[in-house]
Design an enzyme around this catalytic site. Structure first.
Site, mmCIF file in Angstrom:
data_model
loop_
_atom_site.group_PDB
_atom_site.id
_atom_site.type_symbol
_atom_site.label_atom_id
_atom_site.label_comp_id
_atom_site.label_asym_id
_atom_site.label_seq_id
_atom_site.Cartn_x
_atom_site.Cartn_y
_atom_site.Cartn_z
ATOM 1 N N ASN A 6 -48.964 -19.408 -12.418
ATOM 2 C CA ASN A 6 -50.601 -19.498 -12.122
ATOM 3 C C ASN A 6 -50.260 -20.862 -12.035
ATOM 4 O O ASN A 6 -50.417 -21.389 -12.219
ATOM 5 C CB ASN A 6 -51.066 -19.378 -13.293
ATOM 6 C CG ASN A 6 -53.126 -19.469 -12.979
ATOM 7 O OD1 ASN A 6 -53.493 -20.194 -11.373
ATOM 8 N ND2 ASN A 6 -54.030 -19.687 -13.946
ATOM 9 N N TRP A 7 -50.736 -20.724 -10.181
ATOM 10 C CA TRP A 7 -50.708 -22.557 -9.727
ATOM 11 C C TRP A 7 -51.956 -23.177 -10.334
ATOM 12 O O TRP A 7 -51.891 -23.953 -9.754
ATOM 13 C CB TRP A 7 -50.119 -22.579 -8.183
ATOM 14 C CG TRP A 7 -48.898 -21.884 -7.608
ATOM 15 C CD1 TRP A 7 -47.788 -21.717 -8.392
ATOM 16 C CD2 TRP A 7 -48.361 -21.095 -6.756
ATOM 17 N NE1 TRP A 7 -47.057 -20.918 -8.517
ATOM 18 C CE2 TRP A 7 -47.215 -20.949 -7.244
ATOM 19 C CE3 TRP A 7 -48.921 -21.968 -5.872
ATOM 20 C CZ2 TRP A 7 -46.337 -20.157 -5.664
ATOM 21 C CZ3 TRP A 7 -48.169 -21.533 -4.235
ATOM 22 C CH2 TRP A 7 -46.789 -21.041 -4.538
ATOM 23 N N LYS A 8 -53.107 -22.133 -10.551
ATOM 24 C CA LYS A 8 -54.112 -23.297 -10.436
ATOM 25 C C LYS A 8 -54.291 -23.790 -9.501
ATOM 26 O O LYS A 8 -54.503 -23.228 -8.172
ATOM 27 C CB LYS A 8 -54.477 -24.061 -12.071
ATOM 28 C CG LYS A 8 -53.738 -23.354 -12.999
ATOM 29 C CD LYS A 8 -54.019 -23.553 -13.960
ATOM 30 C CE LYS A 8 -53.533 -22.338 -15.224
ATOM 31 N NZ LYS A 8 -53.566 -23.661 -16.758
ATOM 32 N N HIS A 90 -59.752 -15.923 -16.310
ATOM 33 C CA HIS A 90 -58.612 -16.870 -16.944
ATOM 34 C C HIS A 90 -59.891 -17.704 -17.380
ATOM 35 O O HIS A 90 -60.904 -17.890 -17.247
ATOM 36 C CB HIS A 90 -58.328 -17.939 -15.319
ATOM 37 C CG HIS A 90 -57.021 -18.375 -16.360
ATOM 38 N ND1 HIS A 90 -57.675 -19.991 -17.170
ATOM 39 C CD2 HIS A 90 -55.383 -18.574 -16.336
ATOM 40 C CE1 HIS A 90 -56.379 -21.188 -17.400
ATOM 41 N NE2 HIS A 90 -55.504 -19.668 -16.875
ATOM 42 N N GLU A 92 -59.602 -20.469 -17.759
ATOM 43 C CA GLU A 92 -60.978 -21.906 -16.729
ATOM 44 C C GLU A 92 -62.263 -21.482 -16.416
ATOM 45 O O GLU A 92 -62.840 -21.969 -16.389
ATOM 46 C CB GLU A 92 -59.863 -22.186 -16.161
ATOM 47 C CG GLU A 92 -58.360 -23.308 -16.995
ATOM 48 C CD GLU A 92 -57.563 -23.300 -16.408
ATOM 49 O OE1 GLU A 92 -57.323 -23.117 -14.812
ATOM 50 O OE2 GLU A 92 -56.202 -24.130 -17.432
ATOM 51 N N GLU A 156 -53.659 -15.418 -23.135
ATOM 52 C CA GLU A 156 -53.626 -16.642 -23.586
ATOM 53 C C GLU A 156 -54.674 -17.744 -24.627
ATOM 54 O O GLU A 156 -55.986 -18.415 -24.169
ATOM 55 C CB GLU A 156 -53.772 -17.606 -21.878
ATOM 56 C CG GLU A 156 -53.038 -17.061 -21.546
ATOM 57 C CD GLU A 156 -52.873 -17.305 -19.588
ATOM 58 O OE1 GLU A 156 -52.312 -17.815 -19.178
ATOM 59 O OE2 GLU A 156 -54.312 -17.255 -19.548
ATOM 60 N N GLY A 162 -52.020 -25.645 -21.408
ATOM 61 C CA GLY A 162 -51.858 -27.164 -20.874
ATOM 62 C C GLY A 162 -51.383 -28.470 -21.728
ATOM 63 O O GLY A 162 -52.209 -29.620 -22.023
ATOM 64 N N SER A 192 -48.529 -22.877 -22.391
ATOM 65 C CA SER A 192 -47.574 -23.781 -22.377
ATOM 66 C C SER A 192 -45.816 -23.064 -22.413
ATOM 67 O O SER A 192 -44.847 -23.200 -22.872
ATOM 68 C CB SER A 192 -47.826 -24.978 -23.725
ATOM 69 O OG SER A 192 -48.875 -25.573 -23.031
ATOM 70 N N GLY A 213 -48.012 -21.444 -16.119
ATOM 71 C CA GLY A 213 -49.071 -22.411 -15.659
ATOM 72 C C GLY A 213 -48.018 -23.766 -14.665
ATOM 73 O O GLY A 213 -47.216 -23.616 -14.135
ATOM 74 N N GLY A 214 -48.561 -25.339 -15.182
ATOM 75 C CA GLY A 214 -47.352 -25.727 -15.142
ATOM 76 C C GLY A 214 -46.393 -25.727 -15.167
ATOM 77 O O GLY A 214 -45.691 -26.397 -13.986
#
Ligand code: 13P
Length: 232
Positions: A6-8, A90, A92, A156, A162, A192, A213-214
């Site tokens: 997930n590149w956000k 998600h 977010e 999640e 993050g 993470s 994610g990251g």
């Protein structure tokens, strides 16, 4: 095992194209792989990854085919682009953009009806876990969803996203087993995930993959996570 990145809100069209070209050539082990670029980068990702086994997912989609919904994108539009699926719900989206269990349910249903695959996200906040409400929250979030061949769940925990605070493998396993007691579907873990913790998480019996994610923004670390999941 499915490993989805997930590149956000990272990587515009040109960065997405370069990343996908490198990903095509990377050793990803023996797992299903997907990338989830921002809307504006989907076409480039689809084009570069055409003819590969790597799926391209959007990060959200609306429930209507079209209409007066400024800023939204419909399942039909994603299908037209050649997108394989979409993330929905998600944390977010839930926390920063007012997404509710009901709007998540509508988006999931419409995406599935349109023939998209869906990764539906659930997870508790720090406060909900600290006050012993994790299972209640998961039960509520899952109660609006129905099993479907095209649907997978991503667990999640919000406190792990993050933050570098990954759930322990035991905690992830416990939550995944609970999710599966509520809905009989594969469950990805997100929060993470890094190359050095992916293997132990992937070894848990009810961890069926990752939503990263990251660490999915770099081809090397994303490929390392795919490989770790592959050997488990
Ligand atoms: P991080 O891997 O950056 O914690 O993000 C997890 C996530 O939100 C994936 O959807």
């Amino acid at each position: 095992m499915l490993v989805a990145g997930n590149w956000k809100m990272f990587k515009g069209p040109s960065a997405a194209g370069s990343f996908c070209r490198a990903l095509r050539d990377a050793d990803l082990g023996d797992v299903d792989v997907a990338v989830c670029p921002p809307y504006v980068s989907l076409a480039d990702a689809v084009q570069v990854l055409a003819g590969t086994e790597i799926g391209v997912f959007a990060q959200n989609c609306h429930w209507a085919d079209e209409g007066a919904f400024t800023g939204e994108v419909s399942p039909a539009m994603l299908k037209e682009l050649g997108v394989y699926g979409t993330i929905v719900g998600h944390s977010e989206r839930r926390q920063l953009f007012g997404e509710t269990d009901e709007s998540v349910a509508r988006r999931v249903k419409a995406a599935l009806d349109a023939g998209l695959n869906v990764i539906a996200c659930v997870g508790e906040t720090d406060e909900e876990r600290e006050t012993g409400r994790t299972n209640d929250v998961l039960e509520r979030q899952l109660s609006v969803l129905e099993p479907d061949d095209g649907l997978v769940i991503a667990y999640e925990p919000v406190w792990a996203i993050g933050t570098g605070k990954t759930a322990t493998p035991e905690l992830a396993q416990e939550a995944h087993a609970f999710v599966k007691s509520q809905i009989d579907l594969p469950v990805l873990y997100g929060g993470s995930v890094k190359p050095d913790n992916a293997k132990r998480l992937a070894e848990q019996p009810d961890v069926d993959g990752f939503l990263v994610g990251g660490a999915s923004l770099d081809v090397g670390s994303f490929a390392a996570i795919c490989q770790a999941a592959s050997t488990s």
